[in-house]
Design a protein around this motif. Sequence first.
Motif, PDB file in Angstrom:
ATOM      1  N   ALA A  36      -0.626  -0.871  -1.895  1.00 53.52           N
ATOM      2  CA  ALA A  36      -1.926  -1.138  -2.519  1.00 53.52           C
ATOM      3  C   ALA A  36      -2.806   0.091  -2.420  1.00 53.52           C
ATOM      4  CB  ALA A  36      -2.618  -2.319  -1.845  1.00 53.52           C
ATOM      5  N   ASP A  37      -3.628   0.289  -3.419  1.00 55.42           N
ATOM      6  CA  ASP A  37      -4.587   1.392  -3.428  1.00 55.42           C
ATOM      7  C   ASP A  37      -3.943   2.743  -3.132  1.00 55.42           C
ATOM      8  OD1 ASP A  37      -6.741  -0.369  -3.991  1.00 55.42           O
ATOM      9  OD2 ASP A  37      -6.856  -0.899  -1.864  1.00 55.42           O
ATOM     10  N   GLY A  38      -2.758   2.945  -3.676  1.00 58.35           N
ATOM     11  CA  GLY A  38      -2.076   4.224  -3.544  1.00 58.35           C
ATOM     12  C   GLY A  38      -1.378   4.470  -2.228  1.00 58.35           C
TER      13      GLY A  38
END
Length: 97
Positions: A92-94
């Motif tokens: 998630a989120d990179g």
Amino acid sequence: MLFAVLFEDNDKCAADTRSRYIQAHLDFLGRHASMIKAAGPLRQNEGSGAGGLWLVEADTPDAVDRLVRADPFWPTGLRRSVRVLIWKQVFADGARI
């Protein structure tokens, strides 16, 4: 536990079924926001609906099944099928979680 709930729409269902029940469906999603973390339609392309996807937090698959069957869309015939799959988020989120 997190679950991915995949709905397949019934293309033989009357076209106005969704529009008649959409407000009740959206109200239902709001009332169950503690369990339904995300929800939205799936499309084959810009104009063609294919179903829907929910991300649900629940203790058991049976709890998810009860939630699905309580949705105002369920008894209308709009849904052809539903799959409830356990989902483990790992990214998630990179970044990896």
